[in-house]
Design an enzyme around this catalytic site. Sequence first.
Site, PDB file in Angstrom:
ATOM      1  N   GLU A  72      49.513  35.223  47.465  1.00  0.00           N
ATOM      2  CA  GLU A  72      48.823  36.361  46.588  1.00  0.00           C
ATOM      3  C   GLU A  72      48.249  36.013  45.363  1.00  0.00           C
ATOM      4  OE1 GLU A  72      49.472  40.742  47.769  1.00  0.00           O
ATOM      5  OE2 GLU A  72      51.685  39.481  47.739  1.00  0.00           O
TER       6      GLU A  72
ATOM      7  N   LYS B  99      41.910  55.143  45.808  1.00  0.00           N
ATOM      8  CA  LYS B  99      42.214  53.778  45.656  1.00  0.00           C
ATOM      9  C   LYS B  99      41.431  53.705  47.449  1.00  0.00           C
ATOM     10  CE  LYS B  99      44.582  49.984  46.916  1.00  0.00           C
ATOM     11  NZ  LYS B  99      44.500  48.604  45.996  1.00  0.00           N
TER      12      LYS B  99
ATOM     13  N   TYR C 132      45.016  42.841  39.859  1.00  0.00           N
ATOM     14  CA  TYR C 132      46.069  42.200  40.964  1.00  0.00           C
ATOM     15  C   TYR C 132      47.148  42.879  41.480  1.00  0.00           C
ATOM     16  CZ  TYR C 132      46.798  40.387  45.771  1.00  0.00           C
ATOM     17  OH  TYR C 132      46.771  40.039  47.459  1.00  0.00           O
TER      18      TYR C 132
HETATM   19  P1  IOT Z   1      42.583  46.120  45.036  1.00  0.00           P
HETATM   20  O1  IOT Z   1      43.950  46.356  44.553  1.00  0.00           O
HETATM   21  O2  IOT Z   1      41.557  46.709  45.450  1.00  0.00           O
HETATM   22  O3  IOT Z   1      42.584  44.682  44.069  1.00  0.00           O
HETATM   23  C1  IOT Z   1      42.954  43.918  43.827  1.00  0.00           C
HETATM   24  C2  IOT Z   1      42.146  43.096  42.043  1.00  0.00           C
HETATM   25  O4  IOT Z   1      41.550  42.454  42.950  1.00  0.00           O
HETATM   26  C3  IOT Z   1      41.362  43.948  41.781  1.00  0.00           C
HETATM   27  O5  IOT Z   1      42.908  45.375  40.705  1.00  0.00           O
HETATM   28  C4  IOT Z   1      40.545  43.891  40.129  1.00  0.00           C
HETATM   29  O6  IOT Z   1      40.863  43.144  39.139  1.00  0.00           O
HETATM   30  C5  IOT Z   1      39.892  42.526  41.828  1.00  0.00           C
HETATM   31  N1  IOT Z   1      39.047  43.433  42.638  1.00  0.00           N
HETATM   32  C6  IOT Z   1      39.087  44.186  43.749  1.00  0.00           C
HETATM   33  N2  IOT Z   1      37.906  44.297  44.524  1.00  0.00           N
HETATM   34  C7  IOT Z   1      37.260  44.054  43.404  1.00  0.00           C
HETATM   35  C8  IOT Z   1      35.353  43.585  43.295  1.00  0.00           C
HETATM   36  N3  IOT Z   1      34.387  44.131  44.003  1.00  0.00           N
HETATM   37  N4  IOT Z   1      34.697  43.232  42.643  1.00  0.00           N
HETATM   38  C9  IOT Z   1      35.631  42.417  41.196  1.00  0.00           C
HETATM   39  N5  IOT Z   1      37.287  42.350  41.295  1.00  0.00           N
HETATM   40  C10 IOT Z   1      37.786  42.766  42.242  1.00  0.00           C
HETATM   41  C11 IOT Z   1      44.855  44.870  48.198  1.00  0.00           C
HETATM   42  C12 IOT Z   1      43.622  45.372  47.253  1.00  0.00           C
HETATM   43  O7  IOT Z   1      44.408  47.151  47.486  1.00  0.00           O
HETATM   44  O8  IOT Z   1      42.858  44.609  46.349  1.00  0.00           O
HETATM   45  N6  IOT Z   1      46.136  43.852  47.040  1.00  0.00           N
HETATM   46  C13 IOT Z   1      47.484  44.843  46.551  1.00  0.00           C
HETATM   47  C14 IOT Z   1      48.015  44.190  47.412  1.00  0.00           C
HETATM   48  C15 IOT Z   1      48.291  43.200  48.437  1.00  0.00           C
HETATM   49  C16 IOT Z   1      49.608  43.594  49.184  1.00  0.00           C
HETATM   50  N7  IOT Z   1      50.507  42.760  48.763  1.00  0.00           N
HETATM   51  C17 IOT Z   1      51.539  42.786  49.627  1.00  0.00           C
HETATM   52  N8  IOT Z   1      52.482  43.202  50.114  1.00  0.00           N
HETATM   53  N9  IOT Z   1      52.627  41.674  49.134  1.00  0.00           N
HETATM   54  C18 IOT Z   1      47.781  44.113  45.844  1.00  0.00           C
HETATM   55  O9  IOT Z   1      48.811  44.804  44.541  1.00  0.00           O
HETATM   56  O10 IOT Z   1      46.414  44.049  44.722  1.00  0.00           O
HETATM   57 MG    MG Z   2      44.580  47.516  43.768  1.00  0.00          MG
HETATM   58 MG    MG Z   3      39.911  48.203  44.876  1.00  0.00          MG
END
Ligand code: IOT
Ligand code: MG
Ligand code: MG
Length: 510
Positions: A379, A440, A345
């Site tokens: 978050e 992504k 994250y």
């Molecule tokens: P994303 O980057 O897709 O997911 C964040 C984390 O959640 C992943 O690195 C992983 O550890 C976990 N994860 C995601 N999908 C799964 C899954 N299907 N099963 C298990 N674990 C999973 C949104 C995003 O794109 O998530 N988060 C962004 C940014 C948020 C924006 N915030 C802001 N502007 N303040 C991020 O950077 O994580």
């Molecule tokens: Mg990510």
């Molecule tokens: Mg992802």
Amino acid sequence: MTAPVLPAAFGFLASARTGGGPAPDAAFATRGDRTVIGARLRRQSLAATLVHPPESIPETAHAQDADTAVLVAGELYNRAELLSVLPAGSAPEGDAQLLLELLHRYGPHAFRLVNGRFAALAQTGDRVLLATDHAGSVPLYVRLAPGEVNTATEAKTLGDPATPRGFPLADARRVPGLTGVYQVPAGTVLDIGLESGTAEAHRTWTPPLARRVLPEREAVDAVRTALERACAARVPAGGTPLVVLSGGIDSSGVAACAHRAAGALDTVSMGTDTADEFPEARTVAEHLGSRHREITVPTEDLLAQLPYAVWASESVDPDIIEYLLPLVALYRALDGPPRRILTGYGADIPLAGMHREDRLPDLDTAVAYDMATFDGLNEMSPVLSAVTGHWTTHPYWDRDVLDLLVSLEAGLKRRHGRDKWVLREAMAGALPAETVLRPKLGVHEGSGTTSSFSALLIAHGVAEPSVPKAKQQVVRELFGRTVAAGRHPSGVSTAEVVRSVADGLARGAA
Ligand code: IOT
Ligand code: MG
Ligand code: MG
């Protein structure tokens, strides 16, 4: 350096007072045992309830001497570094003792030295210090009353309507619906005079504004080294880390580093009946030889857990709730003993991973904006997983990793036609090529959360252009019920709130 399996304490509700009195009672979302702690200092006293892993004694979360007491939720990652600045021979037992000794040496500036995931209360003389880590990753709240500072890692625990209204606090954010309750900003020590009730905020960290120009190789090596160190500091001593794995570059990078540091790895992926990233995650799990598990949450169950996501995160941002809901559903489905979980994250914030276009001016605008606005979104809150007793930690928001990633010039983030280029290149030797090259996909997309939440609202008669507004209202209403009014989410129905928001919008349109 490795970490204990779990931190000594996950959270606290504490009262620093000039007088005495019993520890306040708390309804945490965090699951765990509770221990009541009391301390009498020269000019004030402490009464606190700690919430901590079951069957443990949270001894190292609390330290005191004649005139100073420290309470910590969470953990520090640069312990060896911090120890090195203390007088030879000092051997503090745990993070609270370490902070206590640093406070004696540096005063409130001690918190500028720390790289960690924590919230802390320190009492010294007639002052009360409330400190967050650089990212405010363990949320900390406060309510001031005459001769009394009430502070907690969950806002809902400060919402007792029977206690006096708080003083206003200029340097902190109000919590909607909880009069007098404020959130301590990220990277801040709030220095409060217990008798005067005045507070001064000192920043201990701020996002870098300058950008560094580095040769490709140097940047790539620096990112790999920083991420490896951050993961090594976060894997459990003598235990196997668990990585929540989507099969994207961010979580796969963490998985590779954690595996390297611990010598063994467990991974878990979540999906729904409408969407998943199972094949992509499996590719990584097979490559690393992790013990891998897939958890499918039916979409209806996922949406029914919206009240839990709001209750745990105490966030009112509907976009953030869409990222957090699938993760909360995943953590809630993880049975068995409490685990130390590493996530990917936050990588997309300093690297502008959510920003899908090629122009560098816009990319750096996105980084600057996101780094200026993350505070208060919660978050990274540990409560998301602590609702089922698990501890999460986010290596990309390690202070050193974050400082490096933010500060790299935009052309290292988007390069050779690739997003997050520097990270992909850093991990190229440790992961399959298809993972390194994978585009992504956000967790809210890969799990179908955004689209199914929209579909639910539309099914209740919300017009398509009003969907974002309806989501905002649903999240606000859930916050009002589970945080401001302190109701348990098991008694709050997504369907009912969606219906009432849809009806309200229909009435407004008529
Ligand atoms: P994303 O980057 O897709 O997911 C964040 C984390 O959640 C992943 O690195 C992983 O550890 C976990 N994860 C995601 N999908 C799964 C899954 N299907 N099963 C298990 N674990 C999973 C949104 C995003 O794109 O998530 N988060 C962004 C940014 C948020 C924006 N915030 C802001 N502007 N303040 C991020 O950077 O994580
Ligand atoms: Mg990510
Ligand atoms: Mg992802």
